[in-house]
Each structure stands twice: as structure tokens, then as C-alpha cells.
Design a protein around this motif. Structure first.
Motif, PDB file in Angstrom:
ATOM      1  N   LEU A 189     -43.757  21.450  -7.571  1.00  0.00           N
ATOM      2  CA  LEU A 189     -44.424  21.540  -8.872  1.00  0.00           C
ATOM      3  C   LEU A 189     -45.072  20.200  -9.180  1.00  0.00           C
ATOM      4  O   LEU A 189     -44.418  19.153  -9.089  1.00  0.00           O
ATOM      5  N   SER A 190     -46.329  20.228  -9.544  1.00  0.00           N
ATOM      6  CA  SER A 190     -47.017  18.990  -9.927  1.00  0.00           C
ATOM      7  C   SER A 190     -47.545  19.146 -11.340  1.00  0.00           C
ATOM      8  O   SER A 190     -47.756  20.259 -11.830  1.00  0.00           O
ATOM      9  N   GLY A 191     -47.743  18.033 -11.966  1.00  0.00           N
ATOM     10  CA  GLY A 191     -48.241  18.063 -13.331  1.00  0.00           C
ATOM     11  C   GLY A 191     -47.855  16.810 -14.078  1.00  0.00           C
ATOM     12  O   GLY A 191     -46.919  16.099 -13.697  1.00  0.00           O
ATOM     13  N   GLU A 192     -48.583  16.550 -15.138  1.00  0.00           N
ATOM     14  CA  GLU A 192     -48.309  15.354 -15.924  1.00  0.00           C
ATOM     15  C   GLU A 192     -46.935  15.445 -16.577  1.00  0.00           C
ATOM     16  O   GLU A 192     -46.364  16.531 -16.726  1.00  0.00           O
ATOM     17  N   SER A 193     -46.435  14.290 -16.979  1.00  0.00           N
ATOM     18  CA  SER A 193     -45.149  14.251 -17.674  1.00  0.00           C
ATOM     19  C   SER A 193     -45.244  15.033 -18.978  1.00  0.00           C
ATOM     20  O   SER A 193     -46.206  14.899 -19.739  1.00  0.00           O
ATOM     21  N   GLY A 194     -44.206  15.873 -19.207  1.00  0.00           N
ATOM     22  CA  GLY A 194     -44.171  16.638 -20.449  1.00  0.00           C
ATOM     23  C   GLY A 194     -44.803  18.007 -20.379  1.00  0.00           C
ATOM     24  O   GLY A 194     -44.846  18.733 -21.379  1.00  0.00           O
TER      25      GLY A 194
ATOM     26  N   ARG B 190     -42.707  19.442   4.159  1.00  0.00           N
ATOM     27  CA  ARG B 190     -41.491  20.251   3.939  1.00  0.00           C
ATOM     28  C   ARG B 190     -41.419  20.761   2.505  1.00  0.00           C
ATOM     29  O   ARG B 190     -40.966  21.885   2.261  1.00  0.00           O
ATOM     30  N   LEU B 191     -41.847  19.926   1.571  1.00  0.00           N
ATOM     31  CA  LEU B 191     -41.754  20.306   0.148  1.00  0.00           C
ATOM     32  C   LEU B 191     -42.943  21.150  -0.297  1.00  0.00           C
ATOM     33  O   LEU B 191     -42.810  22.015  -1.172  1.00  0.00           O
ATOM     34  N   ASN B 192     -44.087  20.899   0.281  1.00  0.00           N
ATOM     35  CA  ASN B 192     -45.329  21.528  -0.169  1.00  0.00           C
ATOM     36  C   ASN B 192     -45.572  22.877   0.524  1.00  0.00           C
ATOM     37  O   ASN B 192     -46.664  23.157   1.008  1.00  0.00           O
ATOM     38  N   VAL B 193     -44.534  23.711   0.590  1.00  0.00           N
ATOM     39  CA  VAL B 193     -44.699  25.056   1.171  1.00  0.00           C
ATOM     40  C   VAL B 193     -45.475  25.925   0.189  1.00  0.00           C
ATOM     41  O   VAL B 193     -46.475  26.553   0.524  1.00  0.00           O
ATOM     42  N   ILE B 194     -44.987  25.981  -1.028  1.00  0.00           N
ATOM     43  CA  ILE B 194     -45.691  26.654  -2.124  1.00  0.00           C
ATOM     44  C   ILE B 194     -45.891  25.617  -3.218  1.00  0.00           C
ATOM     45  O   ILE B 194     -44.923  25.004  -3.674  1.00  0.00           O
ATOM     46  N   LYS B 195     -47.114  25.425  -3.644  1.00  0.00           N
ATOM     47  CA  LYS B 195     -47.392  24.413  -4.666  1.00  0.00           C
ATOM     48  C   LYS B 195     -47.975  25.047  -5.914  1.00  0.00           C
ATOM     49  O   LYS B 195     -48.870  25.884  -5.839  1.00  0.00           O
ATOM     50  N   PHE B 196     -47.429  24.660  -7.049  1.00  0.00           N
ATOM     51  CA  PHE B 196     -47.941  25.087  -8.337  1.00  0.00           C
ATOM     52  C   PHE B 196     -48.285  23.846  -9.149  1.00  0.00           C
ATOM     53  O   PHE B 196     -47.442  22.952  -9.316  1.00  0.00           O
ATOM     54  N   HIS B 197     -49.515  23.803  -9.637  1.00  0.00           N
ATOM     55  CA  HIS B 197     -49.913  22.700 -10.507  1.00  0.00           C
ATOM     56  C   HIS B 197     -49.928  23.219 -11.945  1.00  0.00           C
ATOM     57  O   HIS B 197     -50.617  24.187 -12.269  1.00  0.00           O
ATOM     58  N   ILE B 198     -49.103  22.571 -12.768  1.00  0.00           N
ATOM     59  CA  ILE B 198     -49.035  22.970 -14.174  1.00  0.00           C
ATOM     60  C   ILE B 198     -50.050  22.139 -14.936  1.00  0.00           C
ATOM     61  O   ILE B 198     -49.899  20.907 -15.040  1.00  0.00           O
TER      62      ILE B 198
ATOM     63  N   TRP C 157     -53.372  15.384 -26.686  1.00  0.00           N
ATOM     64  CA  TRP C 157     -51.973  15.575 -26.285  1.00  0.00           C
ATOM     65  C   TRP C 157     -51.615  14.880 -24.974  1.00  0.00           C
ATOM     66  O   TRP C 157     -51.282  15.511 -23.963  1.00  0.00           O
ATOM     67  N   PRO C 158     -51.644  13.555 -24.970  1.00  0.00           N
ATOM     68  CA  PRO C 158     -51.264  12.827 -23.734  1.00  0.00           C
ATOM     69  C   PRO C 158     -49.808  13.061 -23.346  1.00  0.00           C
ATOM     70  O   PRO C 158     -49.462  12.925 -22.174  1.00  0.00           O
ATOM     71  N   GLY C 159     -48.960  13.401 -24.344  1.00  0.00           N
ATOM     72  CA  GLY C 159     -47.547  13.691 -24.037  1.00  0.00           C
ATOM     73  C   GLY C 159     -47.288  15.154 -23.745  1.00  0.00           C
ATOM     74  O   GLY C 159     -46.128  15.564 -23.556  1.00  0.00           O
ATOM     75  N   ASN C 160     -48.376  15.957 -23.762  1.00  0.00           N
ATOM     76  CA  ASN C 160     -48.322  17.377 -23.413  1.00  0.00           C
ATOM     77  C   ASN C 160     -47.354  18.184 -24.289  1.00  0.00           C
ATOM     78  O   ASN C 160     -47.208  17.882 -25.475  1.00  0.00           O
ATOM     79  N   VAL C 161     -46.665  19.163 -23.696  1.00  0.00           N
ATOM     80  CA  VAL C 161     -45.826  20.087 -24.461  1.00  0.00           C
ATOM     81  C   VAL C 161     -44.700  19.342 -25.168  1.00  0.00           C
ATOM     82  O   VAL C 161     -44.352  19.654 -26.308  1.00  0.00           O
ATOM     83  N   ARG C 162     -44.137  18.352 -24.510  1.00  0.00           N
ATOM     84  CA  ARG C 162     -43.032  17.602 -25.118  1.00  0.00           C
ATOM     85  C   ARG C 162     -43.490  16.903 -26.394  1.00  0.00           C
ATOM     86  O   ARG C 162     -42.790  16.873 -27.407  1.00  0.00           O
ATOM     87  N   GLU C 163     -44.715  16.379 -26.364  1.00  0.00           N
ATOM     88  CA  GLU C 163     -45.245  15.706 -27.547  1.00  0.00           C
ATOM     89  C   GLU C 163     -45.510  16.706 -28.671  1.00  0.00           C
ATOM     90  O   GLU C 163     -45.184  16.445 -29.837  1.00  0.00           O
TER      91      GLU C 163
END
Length: 631
Positions: free
Chosen positions: A348-353, A483-491, A536-542
Motif C-alpha cells: 500500500l502506498s500513499g501519503e501519511s494520513g 517480494r512486497l510489490n506483488v499487488i500494489k494499491f495506491h491510496i 488537506w496536507p494531513g489527509n483523512v487524519r487531519e
């Protein structure tokens, strides 16, 4: 002087001392009918054991002019049997049940001497103290139990019938009674032990099943019957192969003296779809002869629940908890559901939050591993010296300060479940090598340990870094990435899915209102514009924190100031949205101030501070590390 003669003389002296008259006829002590009933009741066990032996002894001497009687430990006759002629003579002297035959009651006689000296004796004719017994011969022996005399068996006849063998017969009868009493005690102890054993076995929290060498079920405990929802009688003597399809393999393993410990099994019983964790053993006797097999098993779900209970690691979020109206997220959730049911590793990739851990928990709860543990570890929040022991565990004494008995690592705790590696991009090169090996081999070795532990763990990794760039910089291993990047989802960040901002804002406002017991504040058009215009630089958490602050301030949104924005630009905030300022303070400054104030309030207690701020302890550690606090 012979030992017997001396014994008789001493008994005569005692008789005189007791005040017994040599001309006496009757015993000085005789129980009433009521007292006799109580005494017989008290000696019920002795009577029950002795009765068949007394009858057998009388059968051997019937017609020879003898009677046999049994006394208790005080010399009271509790049973008497014999030929009529001699019994009639005994009755004339009130030598009957309830009469005391100790020396203080009737002077020197075989029973009284035995009670005093605790050894067999034969008393004949004038050896008796009272003259009324001079025409009799008596042979008596003590009955011992646990080292104490509990009674006396006696055989009496006319004096002209005296024979040394009479004493031998009586001694043998006394020993037979003693043996019966010991046997009875042993049986009672065995029965008590069996009752304790059965009670213990039937109240165990796991099932127990005993199998004979013909592969038939000999016994099952109550717990197993409850697990299977079946009566014990329906299981006994059935072929174990009919219920446990894997039995032949299990039997082969344990017969080869290999361990079958904590292995998954399935029983073929209608209505039972539960998996079980089982142990199997060979049952052997004292000379190593095989008697059968023992299987213990417990429900897999119970073990999982124990792990969740004591480790505190479980996934609470599902895809239903995700609030989304944006096409990007709706499609992402749809794809994640398809992948969740497969065993593939996910990155899983994506910005913090952006909610990467929430996404990981939802994948876990949608997978076939949903009953298993969900173990999360923040690779960036732990010092490099601790992350190895956290991941792989350690043995007793592996290093200074190691917990006694050792400790399992996150990999072990996640067995049959999911291991979530957050901030994987922060892991150092050495740990990346160990992690890669563990993922490839499906095994781990604790620090300080030698044995490899087989594991069944699904890996979900998450990062807010661009791992491709980290590989180019030499900070992340290419082989681990593959090994980790078998299935990748970018949020995607919240600014790229503006359709989610208002639904999520309302959800958080309702959630926080319910949590603190306040009415949900109104989110009017003006507030909506402000929310949509912000990047929203802090995204959902912000967003969650902003809505909590709004609820706490009873709907006052004045703290959230922004530059004027043309309404036409709100539809495309990613191109023209204006960053909002908070009354002259940056977001980092406000966040820093909130953390500092909360830490002071809670005396630097990280758990309380994180709870008050509505963030995890790992996130709090991360923020403290990144915010430039003055020392």
C-alpha cells in the motif's frame, strides 16, 4: 519363664488392678440395644469385610464345638457365630454382641490380652482370670489397619478341644481381613483418583480423545462432546478414521517418535466446519508397551481469540467502514476486495494520513484469514535496536534485559493471520535482508534461538515514500521490493478525491459528537466551501481532527480561516484551491502546541496523550520525532 506365661501373669495383675473378681460371671460392661446399633453402624466397614471370612472360618470348624466372634478396637463383641451348644454356654455368661471382653470387664482372656499387647495369643482353662471361663480355650489375633488395632478375631471352644493350630487359623483369618481392608482402601483411593481424574478431564477447556491400538475410540471427554454437539455413546468404539481423515498420517508421525504438536486438523462430523489445533501422543505402559493413542484438540477460533485478547492486536475496520463517494476510491475498494480473498502479498502506498492501516485491516477482515490475528508494527517508530526483536522475537537470555522465558515476535503472533508492516521504507538495510529471507522461506528464527519456526503469514506492507526512488538511492533493496510489490494499491490523497471530503466530514462529526455526548453541529454551505477549498496536507487524519475540534467547540468553525475563494474554483480544488491558514499559525505549529500541552497535562504519558489527541502511540512517536521541538 516362657514369654506366654509371663504375659498371662501380667494380665492377671492388671485384672486385679481393674477390680475384676475371679468369681465374676458376666462382663462388667454391656451395651444397650440402642448403643449396640450405634456401635454396629460405626463398625459397618469392618463388619462388611469380615462377614464372609468369619463364615468361611466357621464352615471349616462347624461341628467341632467352637464359636467365632469379632470385637471392635475396645473389645466390644460386634459379631458372633458358632455351634449351638457352645453358643448356648456363652449366652449363659452374657458373652453376646454388645458385651465387652477387655481385661477391665472380664479379666484375662485372649481378646483382652490381644488388645493390651497387640499380638496373637491362646488362653486356655485356668489361664483365664475368672473361674467361669476355666472350661474354655480361646485363640485370638489382632486386626491391624494403617498401623492401628481396629478389632480382634477370636475362636472359643471347650478346653479339651485345645490345639495349637487354632491360633494359626485365627491369625490367618485376621490377615485375610486386613488384606481385604487394604484392598478396599486401595479401591476407594483408586475410585477417588478416578473421580478426580474424570472431573478434571471433563472440565478441561480442550477436547481429549483416547484411541486403542485397533484405531477405535475408547473414551472422549465432555468438552469434546460439546465441541462436536454429539453424545459420548455415539463416539465410543467408532473408527477414528471415519471422524479424522488425516489420522493415518498423524499415527505414522507419532509412531516414528516425531512430534505432532499444535497442528491444524479437521474432523469429518456433520455440521462441524470448525478447524482445530491438535496434539497427538502414543500411550505407553511402564515397560514401554503401547496401549493406544491420545489426541487433544482445541478450537482454532478460541486460540485466535486468546491471541487477540492478550496481545490487543485485531482488525476492527472493514470495507463497510470506509466512507467514499469518489470513483477512484470506489474502484480501489472493488479491486481490494478481489485481491483480499487471495494469499498474495500487498503493498500500500500513499501519503501519511490517507488511511493505509484502515485499508489493510479491511483487506484482512475480508479475507479467509479474518478469524486470525492482525498484527501491526510501525517500522519507522521503533529504534533499530528493537525492531529485530519485535519482528522475530527472542529466546530466554538472548540479550541483557530480555524477558525471562523469551518472547514471540510479531511474525509468530501473526501466524495464520496478517502482518501489517507500516512505514516499510524506514527499515534499515540489515533488517531488510532478514525480512526478505523470512518472507521467502516462510520461517523465522528468534534472536538467540537455533530452531526455525514454520509460519503461515500474509504480508501487507505500507509506505509513504516512493520506494523506486529509495531503490535508486540505495536505501531499499530491489529484491525485497519485488517480494512486497506483488499487488500494489495506491491510496490517493484527500485533495485528489474531493467527492469524499464532505461525506467523511459529516461521518467524523457524527462520530465525535456521539463519543463526547454532544449534538452534531451543522455543517452549512459556508463550512462546506471551506472544507472543499482546503488542500488537506494531513489527509483523512487531519480532516478527522478538524471535525473533532469543531464538535468540541460546539460547531464554532471560526478557527478554520481561509482566503476568499471564487465559487467556480471549488469544483476543481486540485487546480485552484487555496491553502487555509489557522489564525496566523501553521498547521505544524498548531499540532506541535496541541502535543506539547497534552504531554504536560498527562505528565508525558504517551498512551494517555495519544488517546486524548485521537491518534495512535506510533503516530504520536512519529510526530514527536518529526516536529522540531526545542531542547
Amino acid at each position: 519363664m516362657s514369654a506366654k506365661k509371663k504375659s498371662i501373669e501380667e494380665s492377671h495383675k492388671r485384672s486385679k488392678k481393674y477390680g475384676v473378681e475371679s468369681t465374676s460371671i458376666y462382663p462388667r460392661h454391656l451395651l444397650s440395644e440402642t448403643e449396640l446399633k450405634e456401635n454396629l453402624k460405626k463398625n459397618k466397614s469392618l463388619l462388611k469385610v469380615s462377614e464372609p471370612i468369619l463364615k468361611q472360618l466357621f464352615k471349616a470348624v462347624t461341628g467341632s464345638g467352637f464359636f467365632i466372634n469379632l470385637t471392635d478396637d475396645e473389645g466390644c463383641i460386634i459379631s458372633i457365630i458358632g455351634d449351638d451348644d457352645v453358643l448356648n454356654e456363652a449366652r449363659k455368661l452374657k458373652m453376646v454382641s454388645g458385651a465387652y471382653m477387655d481385661e477391665s470387664s472380664i479379666g484375662t482372656n485372649s481378646m483382652g490380652v490381644v488388645l493390651n499387647e497387640k499380638k496373637p495369643v491362646q488362653v486356655t482353662a485356668k489361664e483365664h482370670f475368672i473361674s467361669a471361663y476355666h472350661n474354655w480355650t480361646c485363640s485370638a489375633a489382632p486386626i491391624f489397619f494403617d498401623g492401628d488395632v481396629i478389632g480382634v478375631i477370636n475362636m472359643t471352644g471347650f478346653a479339651d478341644k485345645v490345639h495349637p493350630h487354632s491360633l494359626g487359623i485365627v491369625v490367618s483369618a485376621a490377615q485375610a481381613i486386613e488384606n481385604k481392608l487394604k484392598e478396599k482402601k486401595s479401591m476407594q483411593q483408586l475410585e477417588t483418583s478416578n473421580q478426580f481424574a474424570f472431573a478434571m478431564m471433563n472440565n478441561l477447556t480442550f477436547g481429549v480423545m483416547a484411541i486403542n491400538i485397533q484405531d477405535q475410540i475408547e473414551w472422549v471427554n465432555d468438552t469434546a462432546c460439546r465441541m462436536f454437539n454429539i453424545r459420548r455413546t455415539e463416539l465410543l468404539h467408532r473408527e477414528i478414521n471415519d471422524l479424522l481423515p488425516d489420522w493415518k498420517r498423524i499415527r505414522r508421525i507419532i509412531l516414528n517418535e516425531l512430534l505432532f504438536i499444535d497442528e491444524p486438523i479437521m474432523f469429518s462430523i456433520p455440521g462441524i466446519t470448525e478447524r482445530f489445533i491438535s496434539n497427538a501422543y502414543v500411550i505407553q505402559g511402564e515397560k514401554n508397551e503401547m496401549h493406544g493413542y491420545l489426541i487433544t484438540f482445541r478450537q482454532y477460533s478460541r486460540i485466535v481469540n486468546l491471541i487477540k485478547k492478550f496481545s490487543g492486536h485485531h482488525a476492527k475496520f472493514t470495507f463497510d467502514d470506509m466512507i467514499s463517494d469518489s470513483p477512484e476510491m470506489i474502484n480501489l475498494i472493488k479491486q481490494a476486495k478481489l485481491v483480499a480473498t487471495k494469499p498474495s502479498t500487498i503493498l500500500l502506498s500513499g501519503e501519511s494520513g490517507t488511511g493505509k492501516e484502515v485499508f489493510a485491516q479491511a483487506i484482512h477482515n475480508y479475507s479467509i484469514r479474518h478469524e486470525g490475528p492482525f498484527i501491526a508494527i510501525n517500522c519507522g517508530a521503533l529504534p533499530e535496536t528493537l525492531i529485530e526483536s519485535e519482528l522475530f522475537g527472542y529466546e530466554d537470555g538472548a540479550f541483557t534485559g530480555a524477558k525471562k522465558g523469551g518472547s514471540p515476535g510479531k511474525f509468530e503472533l501473526a501466524n495464520h493471520g496478517t502482518l501489517f508492516l507500516d512505514e516499510i521504507g524506514e527499515m534499515n538495510a540489515e533488517m531488510q535482508v532478514r525480512l526478505l529471507r523470512s518472507i521467502q522461506e516462510g520461517k523465522v528464527t528468534r534472536i538467540g534461538g537455533k530452531n526455525e519456526i514454520d509460519l503461515d503469514v500474509r504480508i501487507i506492507a505500507a509506505t509513504n515514500k516512493n520506494l523506486e526512488e529509495e531503490i535508486e538511492k540505495g536505501k531499499f533493496r530491489l529484491d525485497l521490493y519485488y517480494r512486497l510489490n506483488v499487488i500494489k494499491f495506491h491510496i490517493p490523497p484527500l485533495r485528489d478525491r474531493i467527492d469524499d471530503i464532505l461525506p467523511m466530514a459529516r461521518f467524523f462529526a457524527a462520530q465525535k459528537s456521539e463519543k463526547i455526548g454532544r449534538t452534531m453541529p451543522l455543517i452549512n454551505k459556508d463550512i462546506e466551501k471551506k472544507l472543499l477549498a482546503y488542500t488537506w496536507p494531513g489527509n483523512v487524519r487531519e480532516l478527522e481532527n478538524v471535525m473533532e475540534r469543531m464538535v468540541v467547540m460546539d460547531g464554532d468553525f471560526s478557527f478554520f480561516q481561509h482566503n476568499k475563494v471564487d465559487n467556480s474554483t471549488i469544483k476543481e480544488p486540485e487546480q485552484s484551491a487555496t491553502v487555509i491558514n489557522f489564525k496566523g499559525k501553521t498547521l505544524n505549529e498548531i499540532e506541535k502546541e496541541a502535543i506539547v500541552n497534552s504531554l504536560k497535562k498527562n505528565n508525558n504519558n504517551m498512551s494517555k496523550t495519544a488517546k486524548e489527541l485521537g491518534i495512535s502511540r506510533n503516530t504520536l512517536y512519529q510526530k514527536i520525532r518529526k516536529i522540531p521541538f526545542k531542547k
